[in-house]
Design a protein around this motif. Structure first.
Motif, PDB file in Angstrom:
ATOM      1  N   ARG A 133      -0.350   4.321  50.432  1.00 50.57           N
ATOM      2  CA  ARG A 133      -1.060   5.539  50.042  1.00 50.57           C
ATOM      3  C   ARG A 133      -2.009   6.024  51.142  1.00 50.57           C
ATOM      4  NH1 ARG A 133      -2.448   7.990  45.078  1.00 50.57           N
ATOM      5  NH2 ARG A 133      -1.132   6.463  44.005  1.00 50.57           N
ATOM      6  N   ASN A 134      -2.698   5.109  51.847  1.00 54.20           N
ATOM      7  CA  ASN A 134      -3.787   5.492  52.742  1.00 54.20           C
ATOM      8  C   ASN A 134      -3.507   5.300  54.232  1.00 54.20           C
ATOM      9  OD1 ASN A 134      -6.164   5.985  50.717  1.00 54.20           O
ATOM     10  ND2 ASN A 134      -5.240   4.065  50.047  1.00 54.20           N
ATOM     11  N   ILE A 135      -2.618   4.391  54.576  1.00 56.74           N
ATOM     12  CA  ILE A 135      -2.309   4.144  55.987  1.00 56.74           C
ATOM     13  C   ILE A 135      -0.999   4.824  56.376  1.00 56.74           C
ATOM     14  CG2 ILE A 135      -1.958   2.419  57.782  1.00 56.74           C
ATOM     15  CD1 ILE A 135      -4.772   2.428  56.572  1.00 56.74           C
ATOM     16  N   ILE A 136       0.069   4.503  55.631  1.00 53.84           N
ATOM     17  CA  ILE A 136       1.360   5.142  55.885  1.00 53.84           C
ATOM     18  C   ILE A 136       1.319   6.604  55.455  1.00 53.84           C
ATOM     19  CG2 ILE A 136       3.834   5.081  55.363  1.00 53.84           C
ATOM     20  CD1 ILE A 136       3.568   2.076  54.913  1.00 53.84           C
ATOM     21  N   LYS A 137       0.543   6.876  54.401  1.00 49.74           N
ATOM     22  CA  LYS A 137       0.366   8.230  53.866  1.00 49.74           C
ATOM     23  C   LYS A 137       1.705   8.870  53.490  1.00 49.74           C
ATOM     24  CE  LYS A 137      -4.095   9.285  55.960  1.00 49.74           C
ATOM     25  NZ  LYS A 137      -4.924  10.248  56.719  1.00 49.74           N
ATOM     26  N   LEU A 138       2.363   8.273  52.507  1.00 48.11           N
ATOM     27  CA  LEU A 138       3.604   8.855  51.998  1.00 48.11           C
ATOM     28  C   LEU A 138       3.351  10.294  51.556  1.00 48.11           C
ATOM     29  CD1 LEU A 138       5.098   5.925  49.888  1.00 48.11           C
ATOM     30  CD2 LEU A 138       5.627   6.559  52.220  1.00 48.11           C
ATOM     31  N   ALA A 139       4.277  11.166  51.909  1.00 54.33           N
ATOM     32  CA  ALA A 139       4.068  12.608  51.718  1.00 54.33           C
ATOM     33  C   ALA A 139       3.750  12.978  50.278  1.00 54.33           C
ATOM     34  CB  ALA A 139       5.303  13.361  52.202  1.00 54.33           C
ATOM     35  N   ARG A 140       4.389  12.323  49.307  1.00 52.55           N
ATOM     36  CA  ARG A 140       4.197  12.724  47.914  1.00 52.55           C
ATOM     37  C   ARG A 140       2.785  12.437  47.392  1.00 52.55           C
ATOM     38  NH1 ARG A 140       5.860   8.206  44.335  1.00 52.55           N
ATOM     39  NH2 ARG A 140       6.666   6.491  45.610  1.00 52.55           N
ATOM     40  N   PHE A 141       2.036  11.583  48.097  1.00 51.96           N
ATOM     41  CA  PHE A 141       0.655  11.321  47.698  1.00 51.96           C
ATOM     42  C   PHE A 141      -0.333  12.287  48.357  1.00 51.96           C
ATOM     43  CE2 PHE A 141       2.397   6.838  47.320  1.00 51.96           C
ATOM     44  CZ  PHE A 141       2.518   6.901  45.953  1.00 51.96           C
ATOM     45  N   TRP A 142       0.169  13.167  49.213  1.00 55.60           N
ATOM     46  CA  TRP A 142      -0.723  14.047  49.970  1.00 55.60           C
ATOM     47  C   TRP A 142      -0.358  15.514  49.799  1.00 55.60           C
ATOM     48  CZ3 TRP A 142      -5.024  12.317  52.665  1.00 55.60           C
ATOM     49  CH2 TRP A 142      -5.173  10.925  52.703  1.00 55.60           C
ATOM     50  N   LYS A 143       0.286  15.849  48.685  1.00 59.83           N
ATOM     51  CA  LYS A 143       0.594  17.246  48.391  1.00 59.83           C
ATOM     52  C   LYS A 143      -0.697  18.006  48.052  1.00 59.83           C
ATOM     53  CE  LYS A 143       5.167  17.190  48.680  1.00 59.83           C
ATOM     54  NZ  LYS A 143       5.943  18.086  49.562  1.00 59.83           N
ATOM     55  N   SER A 144      -0.598  19.329  48.043  1.00 50.73           N
ATOM     56  CA  SER A 144      -1.790  20.158  47.878  1.00 50.73           C
ATOM     57  C   SER A 144      -2.524  19.920  46.561  1.00 50.73           C
ATOM     58  CB  SER A 144      -1.412  21.641  47.987  1.00 50.73           C
ATOM     59  OG  SER A 144      -0.456  21.992  46.995  1.00 50.73           O
ATOM     60  N   GLU A 145      -1.781  19.541  45.494  1.00 49.04           N
ATOM     61  CA  GLU A 145      -2.442  19.319  44.204  1.00 49.04           C
ATOM     62  C   GLU A 145      -3.228  18.006  44.157  1.00 49.04           C
ATOM     63  OE1 GLU A 145       1.875  17.896  43.553  1.00 49.04           O
ATOM     64  OE2 GLU A 145       0.823  19.507  44.606  1.00 49.04           O
ATOM     65  N   MET A 146      -2.977  17.131  45.144  1.00 47.80           N
ATOM     66  CA  MET A 146      -3.679  15.844  45.168  1.00 47.80           C
ATOM     67  C   MET A 146      -5.025  16.021  45.861  1.00 47.80           C
ATOM     68  SD  MET A 146      -1.647  14.086  43.447  1.00 47.80           S
ATOM     69  CE  MET A 146      -2.287  12.421  43.606  1.00 47.80           C
ATOM     70  N   THR A 147      -5.938  16.681  45.150  1.00 53.01           N
ATOM     71  CA  THR A 147      -7.274  16.944  45.656  1.00 53.01           C
ATOM     72  C   THR A 147      -8.135  15.693  45.544  1.00 53.01           C
ATOM     73  OG1 THR A 147      -7.850  17.810  43.474  1.00 53.01           O
ATOM     74  CG2 THR A 147      -7.139  19.406  45.140  1.00 53.01           C
ATOM     75  N   SER A 148      -9.419  15.838  45.742  1.00 56.75           N
ATOM     76  CA  SER A 148     -10.304  14.676  45.838  1.00 56.75           C
ATOM     77  C   SER A 148     -10.210  13.725  44.653  1.00 56.75           C
ATOM     78  CB  SER A 148     -11.753  15.140  46.005  1.00 56.75           C
ATOM     79  OG  SER A 148     -12.133  15.980  44.932  1.00 56.75           O
ATOM     80  N   TRP A 149     -10.280  14.261  43.409  1.00 57.13           N
ATOM     81  CA  TRP A 149     -10.268  13.344  42.264  1.00 57.13           C
ATOM     82  C   TRP A 149      -8.913  12.662  42.074  1.00 57.13           C
ATOM     83  CZ3 TRP A 149     -12.327   9.929  39.479  1.00 57.13           C
ATOM     84  CH2 TRP A 149     -11.737   9.510  38.286  1.00 57.13           C
ATOM     85  N   PRO A 150      -7.797  13.386  42.004  1.00 57.63           N
ATOM     86  CA  PRO A 150      -6.513  12.688  41.858  1.00 57.63           C
ATOM     87  C   PRO A 150      -6.246  11.691  42.983  1.00 57.63           C
ATOM     88  CG  PRO A 150      -6.242  15.032  41.424  1.00 57.63           C
ATOM     89  CD  PRO A 150      -7.620  14.849  41.971  1.00 57.63           C
ATOM     90  N   LYS A 151      -6.634  12.048  44.193  1.00 57.05           N
ATOM     91  CA  LYS A 151      -6.414  11.148  45.319  1.00 57.05           C
ATOM     92  C   LYS A 151      -7.283   9.900  45.197  1.00 57.05           C
ATOM     93  CE  LYS A 151      -7.864  12.607  49.301  1.00 57.05           C
ATOM     94  NZ  LYS A 151      -7.943  13.439  50.507  1.00 57.05           N
ATOM     95  N   ASN A 152      -8.570  10.097  44.863  1.00 59.36           N
ATOM     96  CA  ASN A 152      -9.486   8.961  44.737  1.00 59.36           C
ATOM     97  C   ASN A 152      -9.162   8.105  43.523  1.00 59.36           C
ATOM     98  OD1 ASN A 152     -10.921   9.705  47.026  1.00 59.36           O
ATOM     99  ND2 ASN A 152     -12.333  11.007  45.881  1.00 59.36           N
ATOM    100  N   ASP A 153      -8.708   8.753  42.451  1.00 61.19           N
ATOM    101  CA  ASP A 153      -8.371   8.024  41.223  1.00 61.19           C
ATOM    102  C   ASP A 153      -7.311   6.962  41.502  1.00 61.19           C
ATOM    103  OD1 ASP A 153      -8.093   7.349  38.490  1.00 61.19           O
ATOM    104  OD2 ASP A 153      -6.464   8.787  38.270  1.00 61.19           O
TER     105      ASP A 153
END
Length: 435
Positions: A133-153
């Motif tokens: 999620r954080n190092i490889i940064k798979l694309a589906r975890f970094w789409k535009s809807e994945m803002t601060s809360w969904p990403k941090n959650d």
């Protein structure tokens, strides 16, 4: 005998479970805001789906790496928390490892040993998830809807699991009596030397601190679920049970429209007859807000794991369009939460806030970008159906607002006039039907 720890434990347990029950009640209330729908058919197939998909994780393992890791975390976390039963009993009646008093040492050791192995496997798996999620940064975890809360959650829940597994192992490693048994300390025996040189009283303090933090952490985790995408841990089971059984792409008919069509096709019907007024307001076609959706669709929204598999399979999203099936579900859930808070603030009644799901959350551009291919439905590991929400909102636009795109209006006009989507006269059908 000092009963203060037992009383404190009971208070913490009651508060933790009570707050969870309060949120579950609110969750059920919000889901019931949806329209009624009959999903009582084919119970055997529904039980099979729940067993295979929710319990057996059959759709998760279609992506082998993520699927296997998820199975390890899922199985490990559930089984390890069986030990919570022992912790609760110990906390309430003041015993220590009551399992040793009711089970043979070898059996107890086998259980704790299995828990320890699973704990380290869970820790390794969630660490890999964090890296993906954080190092490889798979694309589906970094789409535009994945803002601060969904990403941090997503990260918060991983940290929770890491800490809980660590506390469990430290609790065992610093329990001098347990280590002396040399049974069940498969992993903790290698952690115990980290605390060598400390007095037995200090080890006892560390063990007790880990014990308290472990059980409090579990209660915090339990109550965090309501505010997190990980609510699917609980809702995946009913969601897969009530999942769609009809063939993918089969559109549901509206009773009112079906009735009108039958009247039009009835040769004995009086074309000038005025329909009887039954006193009820005409049914709203389609959905513009969450209350117009059915309760299964609202259950879908709360069950969404935000894993992004649906969006990664969506052809519209892959070609750069704004549509993201995951965002459809997230927006539906966010709007439903907003409606629920509105009801709470107005003594159980919904006060019009001038907002709705359509336009304020989900744009028309997103809705019309969908190709209705069902790729998102097939990809979802817990039987969520974003397409049904998209189609219901499209139905509202077409039947309530006559707001279909020009291309679609042209097609429907051609079907009405020519019996086909193309602008050719019916008299010329034989000329173009084989082209």
């Amino acid at each position: 005998m000092n009963y203060l720890p037992n009383v404190l434990f009971a208070i913490i347990l009651i508060v933790g479970i009570g707050y969870f029950a309060k949120n579950v009640k609110k969750l059920i209330r919000n889901i019931k805001l949806g329209q009624d729908v009959d999903v009582s058919d084919n119970k055997s197939q529904r039980w099979k789906n729940m067993t295979m998909i929710a319990l057996g994780q059959s759709k998760m393992v279609r992506r082998p790496i993520a699927g296997l890791l998820h199975v390890v975390v899922y199985v490990g976390f559930i089984i390890i928390n069986i030990e919570v039963l022992e912790i609760i009993i110990d906390g309430l009646i003041g015993t220590h490892r009551i399992g040793l008093k009711v089970l043979p040492t070898s059996v107890y050791g086998f259980l704790i040993g299995a828990f320890e192995v699973l704990a380290i496997l869970v820790f390794i798996s969630v660490t890999i998830f964090w890296i993906r999620r954080n190092i490889i940064k798979l694309a589906r975890f970094w789409k535009s809807e994945m803002t601060s809360w969904p990403k941090n959650d997503g990260n918060f829940i991983l940290y929770f699991e890491m800490v809980l597994m660590t506390l469990f192992l430290i609790m065992n490693a610093t329990d001098v009596h347990f280590q002396d048994l040399n049974s069940g300390n498969i992993i903790s025996q290698f952690i115990a030397p980290w605390f060598s040189g400390l007095s037995e009283s200090t080890l006892h303090v560390i063990e007790r601190a880990a014990w308290w933090l472990h059980i409090v952490g579990i209660l915090v985790f339990l109550n965090y679920l309501y505010f997190s995408k990980h609510l699917h841990i609980l809702l995946a089971f009913p969601n897969t049970y009530y999942g769609k059984l009809k063939p993918q792409g089969q559109f549901n008919n509206l009773e009112a429209v079906t009735k009108e069509v039958k009247m039009m096709m009835d040769p004995d019907a009086d074309p000038y007859a005025v329909p009887e007024d039954d006193g009820e307001a005409p049914a709203k076609f389609g959905a513009s807000d969450v209350q117009d959706l059915n309760w299964v669709q609202l259950l879908n929204a709360y069950t969404c794991t935000e894993c992004g598999r649906c969006t990664s399979e969506c052809p519209a999203n892959q070609t750069g369009k704004k549509l993201s099936p995951r965002k459809i579900m997230m927006d539906t859930r966010d709007r439903l939460e907003e409606v629920g808070k509105n009801i709470d603030a107005n003594n159980g009644e919904f006060k019009d806030d001038g907002k709705q799901l359509l336009d304020n959350y989900i744009t028309r551009e997103e809705l019309w970008a969908c190709t209705s291919c069902n790729a998102c439905v097939e990809a979802c590991p817990v039987s969520i159906d974003p397409l049904s929400i998209i189609l219901d909102m499209r139905r509202y636009l077409v039947m309530e607002q006559s707001a279909a795109p020009v291309e679609l209006n042209n097609m429907m006009t051609n079907i009405e006039n020519n019996g086909a989507p193309w602008p050719y006269n019916q008299m010329d059908r034989l000329n173009w039907k084989n082209e």
